[in-house]
Motif scaffolding. Structure first.
Motif, PDB file in Angstrom:
ATOM      1  N   ALA A 195     -21.714 -49.653  -7.593  1.00 41.19           N
ATOM      2  CA  ALA A 195     -21.349 -49.823  -6.186  1.00 41.19           C
ATOM      3  C   ALA A 195     -20.801 -51.212  -5.942  1.00 41.19           C
ATOM      4  CB  ALA A 195     -22.553 -49.567  -5.295  1.00 41.19           C
ATOM      5  N   GLN A 196     -19.761 -51.298  -5.164  1.00 40.82           N
ATOM      6  CA  GLN A 196     -19.174 -52.576  -4.779  1.00 40.82           C
ATOM      7  C   GLN A 196     -20.248 -53.447  -4.119  1.00 40.82           C
ATOM      8  OE1 GLN A 196     -15.463 -52.151  -2.720  1.00 40.82           O
ATOM      9  NE2 GLN A 196     -15.615 -54.146  -1.709  1.00 40.82           N
ATOM     10  N   GLY A 197     -20.376 -54.678  -4.599  1.00 36.58           N
ATOM     11  CA  GLY A 197     -21.374 -55.593  -4.060  1.00 36.58           C
ATOM     12  C   GLY A 197     -22.663 -55.647  -4.854  1.00 36.58           C
ATOM     13  N   ASP A 198     -22.894 -54.654  -5.749  1.00 38.36           N
ATOM     14  CA  ASP A 198     -24.097 -54.681  -6.587  1.00 38.36           C
ATOM     15  C   ASP A 198     -24.007 -55.827  -7.591  1.00 38.36           C
ATOM     16  OD1 ASP A 198     -25.169 -52.549  -5.307  1.00 38.36           O
ATOM     17  OD2 ASP A 198     -24.887 -51.105  -6.942  1.00 38.36           O
TER      18      ASP A 198
ATOM     19  N   THR B 119     -16.220 -49.847  -6.482  1.00 40.21           N
ATOM     20  CA  THR B 119     -17.204 -48.781  -6.655  1.00 40.21           C
ATOM     21  C   THR B 119     -16.635 -47.742  -7.614  1.00 40.21           C
ATOM     22  OG1 THR B 119     -18.156 -49.076  -4.462  1.00 40.21           O
ATOM     23  CG2 THR B 119     -18.466 -46.926  -5.486  1.00 40.21           C
ATOM     24  N   GLY B 120     -17.471 -47.309  -8.558  1.00 37.84           N
ATOM     25  CA  GLY B 120     -17.028 -46.315  -9.526  1.00 37.84           C
ATOM     26  C   GLY B 120     -17.815 -45.033  -9.400  1.00 37.84           C
TER      27      GLY B 120
ATOM     28  N   ARG C 174     -14.968 -39.602 -17.854  1.00 36.20           N
ATOM     29  CA  ARG C 174     -13.945 -40.377 -17.141  1.00 36.20           C
ATOM     30  C   ARG C 174     -14.509 -40.818 -15.797  1.00 36.20           C
ATOM     31  NH1 ARG C 174      -8.433 -41.052 -16.518  1.00 36.20           N
ATOM     32  NH2 ARG C 174      -7.625 -40.901 -14.398  1.00 36.20           N
ATOM     33  N   THR C 175     -14.226 -42.065 -15.421  1.00 35.12           N
ATOM     34  CA  THR C 175     -14.669 -42.606 -14.135  1.00 35.12           C
ATOM     35  C   THR C 175     -13.462 -43.025 -13.311  1.00 35.12           C
ATOM     36  OG1 THR C 175     -14.830 -44.863 -15.001  1.00 35.12           O
ATOM     37  CG2 THR C 175     -16.805 -43.470 -15.163  1.00 35.12           C
ATOM     38  N   VAL C 176     -13.621 -42.988 -11.972  1.00 34.91           N
ATOM     39  CA  VAL C 176     -12.560 -43.456 -11.077  1.00 34.91           C
ATOM     40  C   VAL C 176     -13.147 -44.549 -10.194  1.00 34.91           C
ATOM     41  CG1 VAL C 176     -11.201 -41.343 -11.079  1.00 34.91           C
ATOM     42  CG2 VAL C 176     -13.082 -41.566  -9.473  1.00 34.91           C
ATOM     43  N   TRP C 177     -12.314 -45.535  -9.843  1.00 34.01           N
ATOM     44  CA  TRP C 177     -12.796 -46.731  -9.156  1.00 34.01           C
ATOM     45  C   TRP C 177     -11.958 -47.003  -7.916  1.00 34.01           C
ATOM     46  CZ3 TRP C 177     -16.975 -49.516 -11.209  1.00 34.01           C
ATOM     47  CH2 TRP C 177     -17.427 -49.031 -12.454  1.00 34.01           C
ATOM     48  N   ALA C 178     -12.612 -47.538  -6.879  1.00 29.47           N
ATOM     49  CA  ALA C 178     -11.928 -47.846  -5.627  1.00 29.47           C
ATOM     50  C   ALA C 178     -12.571 -49.069  -4.987  1.00 29.47           C
ATOM     51  CB  ALA C 178     -11.990 -46.652  -4.670  1.00 29.47           C
ATOM     52  N   ARG C 179     -11.775 -49.783  -4.198  1.00 30.67           N
ATOM     53  CA  ARG C 179     -12.266 -50.955  -3.478  1.00 30.67           C
ATOM     54  C   ARG C 179     -12.289 -50.642  -1.986  1.00 30.67           C
ATOM     55  NH1 ARG C 179      -9.281 -54.520  -5.535  1.00 30.67           N
ATOM     56  NH2 ARG C 179     -10.807 -55.610  -6.783  1.00 30.67           N
TER      57      ARG C 179
ATOM     58  N   VAL D 162     -12.014 -51.693   1.669  1.00 27.52           N
ATOM     59  CA  VAL D 162     -11.425 -52.741   2.508  1.00 27.52           C
ATOM     60  C   VAL D 162     -11.504 -52.245   3.947  1.00 27.52           C
ATOM     61  CG1 VAL D 162      -9.400 -54.129   3.013  1.00 27.52           C
ATOM     62  CG2 VAL D 162      -9.872 -53.431   0.658  1.00 27.52           C
ATOM     63  N   GLY D 163     -12.380 -52.865   4.727  1.00 21.97           N
ATOM     64  CA  GLY D 163     -12.591 -52.377   6.088  1.00 21.97           C
ATOM     65  C   GLY D 163     -13.226 -50.998   6.048  1.00 21.97           C
ATOM     66  N   GLU D 164     -12.531 -50.031   6.641  1.00 25.41           N
ATOM     67  CA  GLU D 164     -13.028 -48.656   6.649  1.00 25.41           C
ATOM     68  C   GLU D 164     -12.303 -47.774   5.643  1.00 25.41           C
ATOM     69  OE1 GLU D 164     -15.623 -47.661   8.462  1.00 25.41           O
ATOM     70  OE2 GLU D 164     -15.811 -49.770   9.048  1.00 25.41           O
ATOM     71  N   GLN D 165     -11.495 -48.378   4.798  1.00 25.89           N
ATOM     72  CA  GLN D 165     -10.660 -47.586   3.894  1.00 25.89           C
ATOM     73  C   GLN D 165     -10.973 -47.894   2.437  1.00 25.89           C
ATOM     74  OE1 GLN D 165      -6.498 -48.044   4.658  1.00 25.89           O
ATOM     75  NE2 GLN D 165      -5.855 -46.531   3.141  1.00 25.89           N
ATOM     76  N   ASP D 166     -11.032 -46.843   1.612  1.00 21.80           N
ATOM     77  CA  ASP D 166     -11.200 -46.986   0.160  1.00 21.80           C
ATOM     78  C   ASP D 166      -9.834 -46.949  -0.506  1.00 21.80           C
ATOM     79  OD1 ASP D 166     -13.973 -47.170   0.150  1.00 21.80           O
ATOM     80  OD2 ASP D 166     -14.214 -45.000   0.228  1.00 21.80           O
ATOM     81  N   THR D 167      -9.534 -47.994  -1.273  1.00 21.04           N
ATOM     82  CA  THR D 167      -8.249 -48.080  -1.982  1.00 21.04           C
ATOM     83  C   THR D 167      -8.476 -47.871  -3.471  1.00 21.04           C
ATOM     84  OG1 THR D 167      -7.426 -49.682  -0.370  1.00 21.04           O
ATOM     85  CG2 THR D 167      -6.243 -49.532  -2.471  1.00 21.04           C
ATOM     86  N   PRO D 168      -7.920 -46.784  -4.071  1.00 21.24           N
ATOM     87  CA  PRO D 168      -8.099 -46.565  -5.512  1.00 21.24           C
ATOM     88  C   PRO D 168      -7.571 -47.747  -6.327  1.00 21.24           C
ATOM     89  CG  PRO D 168      -7.178 -44.611  -4.463  1.00 21.24           C
ATOM     90  CD  PRO D 168      -7.118 -45.718  -3.445  1.00 21.24           C
ATOM     91  N   THR D 169      -8.319 -48.124  -7.354  1.00 24.03           N
ATOM     92  CA  THR D 169      -7.900 -49.247  -8.200  1.00 24.03           C
ATOM     93  C   THR D 169      -7.674 -48.843  -9.654  1.00 24.03           C
ATOM     94  OG1 THR D 169     -10.216 -49.844  -8.620  1.00 24.03           O
ATOM     95  CG2 THR D 169      -9.104 -50.923  -6.774  1.00 24.03           C
ATOM     96  N   GLY D 170      -8.029 -47.611 -10.023  1.00 26.17           N
ATOM     97  CA  GLY D 170      -7.780 -47.192 -11.394  1.00 26.17           C
ATOM     98  C   GLY D 170      -8.857 -46.274 -11.920  1.00 26.17           C
ATOM     99  N   ALA D 171      -8.759 -45.976 -13.188  1.00 26.57           N
ATOM    100  CA  ALA D 171      -9.706 -45.084 -13.850  1.00 26.57           C
ATOM    101  C   ALA D 171     -10.065 -45.667 -15.210  1.00 26.57           C
ATOM    102  CB  ALA D 171      -9.106 -43.687 -14.011  1.00 26.57           C
ATOM    103  N   LEU D 172     -11.299 -45.426 -15.651  1.00 29.12           N
ATOM    104  CA  LEU D 172     -11.765 -45.830 -16.967  1.00 29.12           C
ATOM    105  C   LEU D 172     -12.358 -44.595 -17.633  1.00 29.12           C
ATOM    106  CD1 LEU D 172     -13.544 -49.197 -16.056  1.00 29.12           C
ATOM    107  CD2 LEU D 172     -11.293 -48.918 -17.111  1.00 29.12           C
ATOM    108  N   GLU D 173     -12.186 -44.500 -18.946  1.00 28.15           N
ATOM    109  CA  GLU D 173     -12.632 -43.297 -19.648  1.00 28.15           C
ATOM    110  C   GLU D 173     -13.197 -43.664 -21.004  1.00 28.15           C
ATOM    111  OE1 GLU D 173      -8.030 -42.361 -20.879  1.00 28.15           O
ATOM    112  OE2 GLU D 173      -8.879 -41.621 -19.007  1.00 28.15           O
TER     113      GLU D 173
END
Length: 462
Positions: free
Chosen positions: A44-47, A96-97, A59-64, A66-77
């Motif tokens: 989780a973002q902030g942990d 957050t992943g 496979r995992t997906v990650w997002a940041r 920002v305010g009230e919106q989640d912006t995808p940042t990529g995937a790791l596998e």
């Protein structure tokens, strides 16, 4: 997963491939296995930083946020790592992943992580490289590129690309014609010496020796090349060659040096030396010109073949296509490049991969081009070619990966550019053609590259 299974999985991770068996077993025994079902939150973002995590499966997906919106940042596998940067910086997770599929991790908690760096200090540099690449990701998506060339743009771009090598080959061919006449004339002058069979044999061996040296000698740096031209020019001038300084560059380009010319002088003797050198210089110059003709012709041929493939990309009738069959067809078409054991092929095909409604021959062109690019990246050194597929969000993903040297960072923005290639005598149209085909099918192409790890991912609507 058992300890040996974890060690086997770690060997596939570029970062850990540099470790020995004892160190890999240490990692396996000191890491904690974690399992996350699809949809579960991995971090989780902030942990706070909780350790170095290696994705063993899934496979995992990650997002940041920002305010009230989640912006995808990529995937790791599988094969990727995360957590290294926040450990170095002692900072919290910036994103957050979530597990996109069932995911299994091996996590080294902070104390074990720092102990590993003490036991295997070589990992520090690798981890810093990964961290640097993560803060400046090398990823190019086909949809970020300009639209496909229109016919007029293709002609405008093709004209100089064809004209330059064609003109060069034409000039070299014209000079080669004159040089071949000179070779014949100087051979006749040598024949007037009444050569014995042994002498003729020794003379005929010289061009072959020169050709062998040309193939075996690496190109010289400009300063070293100039110095060698001066040495050979002086050597020839002392022996009465009136055009010594004109022919010295051709001899240097063929990998010849003063030591080899001295050996020629010893073998043929002073009486034959001048006529031998005149004939040899003409023969070597002819080889250089012939190589220029071959290079120009090869470039023209590559461009013509590329344009033929480009023009072939008109829409065709769609049929039901199995992409796995297409990948196997690409391997079969390139089997001549797979002979021997220098390339290892790994397949990880999704058993539930759907068949697609697509243009079969056009997709075959894509798979062949991507596999060929990967094999050329591996080169004679060889390595591993990985073919994978999986599904995500109503899309089928096909990945062609290699563990070659990677794409230089400054060239990444240009890889889809028509006529751009880092390979000699290549048309530079392969990735552009592939991009056009995939985008015509409603998909995209993504290229991710780092030293020792390049992945080309094709996403198609399922």
């Amino acid at each position: 997963m058992g300890s040996e299974d974890i060690v086997t999985a770690l060997r596939r991770v570029p970062l850990f491939s540099r470790l020995g068996d004892e160190q890999l077993h240490w990692v396996a025994s000191h890491g904690r296995q974690l399992h996350f079902p699809a949809g579960a939150r991995v971090a989780a973002q902030g942990d706070p930083a909780d350790g170095l995590s290696v994705i063993l499966e899934g496979r995992t997906v990650w997002a940041r946020r920002v305010g009230e919106q989640d912006t995808p940042t990529g995937a790791l596998e599988a094969g990727d790592i995360f957590g290294e940067l926040i450990l170095f910086l002692n900072s919290p997770y910036p994103t957050t992943g979530h597990a996109h599929t069932d995911v299994r991790l091996l996590r080294l908690e902070p104390a074990a992580f720092w102990e590993l760096l003490r036991l295997a200090p070589s990992l520090s540099r690798g981890l810093m490289e990964v961290a640097a690449q993560r803060t400046q990701p090398q990823e190019v998506v086909s949809t970020q590129q300009p639209l496909a060339l229109k016919p007029g743009q293709m002609v405008a771009g093709l004209a100089p690309e064809l004209g330059n090598p064609a003109a060069s080959a034409n000039r070299s061919a014209s000079r080669l014609r004159d040089t071949l006449r000179l070779v014949s004339a100087r051979a006749m002058a040598l024949g007037q010496h009444g050569l014995s069979s042994a002498q003729r044999g020794a003379l005929l061996a010289l061009p072959r020796e020169a050709a062998d040296r040309a193939r075996a000698t690496p190109a010289l740096e400009p300063l070293a090349r100039t110095r060698r031209e001066e040495e050979i020019g002086s050597w020839l001038e002392l022996r009465g060659m009136t055009d010594a300084w004109d022919v010295a560059p051709a001899l240097v380009a063929s990998g010849l040096d003063v030591a080899w010319l001295d050996s020629v002088a010893r073998r043929v003797g002073e009486a034959l030396l001048r006529d031998t050198l005149s004939w040899l210089v003409a023969a070597v110059s002819g080889d250089v010109l012939l190589a220029e003709v071959e290079r120009g012709s090869a470039r023209v041929h590559a461009l013509v073949e590329g344009v033929k493939a480009y023009s072939f990309m008109d829409r065709a009738q769609t049929t039901e296509v199995d992409v796995h069959d297409g990948l196997e067809n690409a391997l079969a078409a390139l089997r001549h490049r797979l002979e021997g054991d220098h390339v290892r092929i790994e397949r990880q095909f999704a058993s539930d991969a759907p068949k697609l409604q697509a243009e079969a021959h056009a997709l075959d062109e894509v798979w062949t081009q991507l596999v060929l690019n990967a094999l050329e990246a591996l080169g004679e050194r060889g390595g591993t070619l990985r073919l994978r597929s999986w599904t995500e969000e109503q899309r089928l993903v096909v990945e062609v990966a290699d563990d070659g040297p990677g794409i230089p960072r400054d060239l990444m923005p240009r890889i889809f550019e028509p006529f751009f290639s880092t390979k000699p005598n290549a048309a530079g149209l392969g990735l552009d053609i592939s991009r056009r085909i995939i985008e015509r099918h409603g998909g995209d192409v993504r290229v991710l590259s780092a030293p020792g790890h390049t992945r080309v991912q094709v996403r198609l609507p399922a």
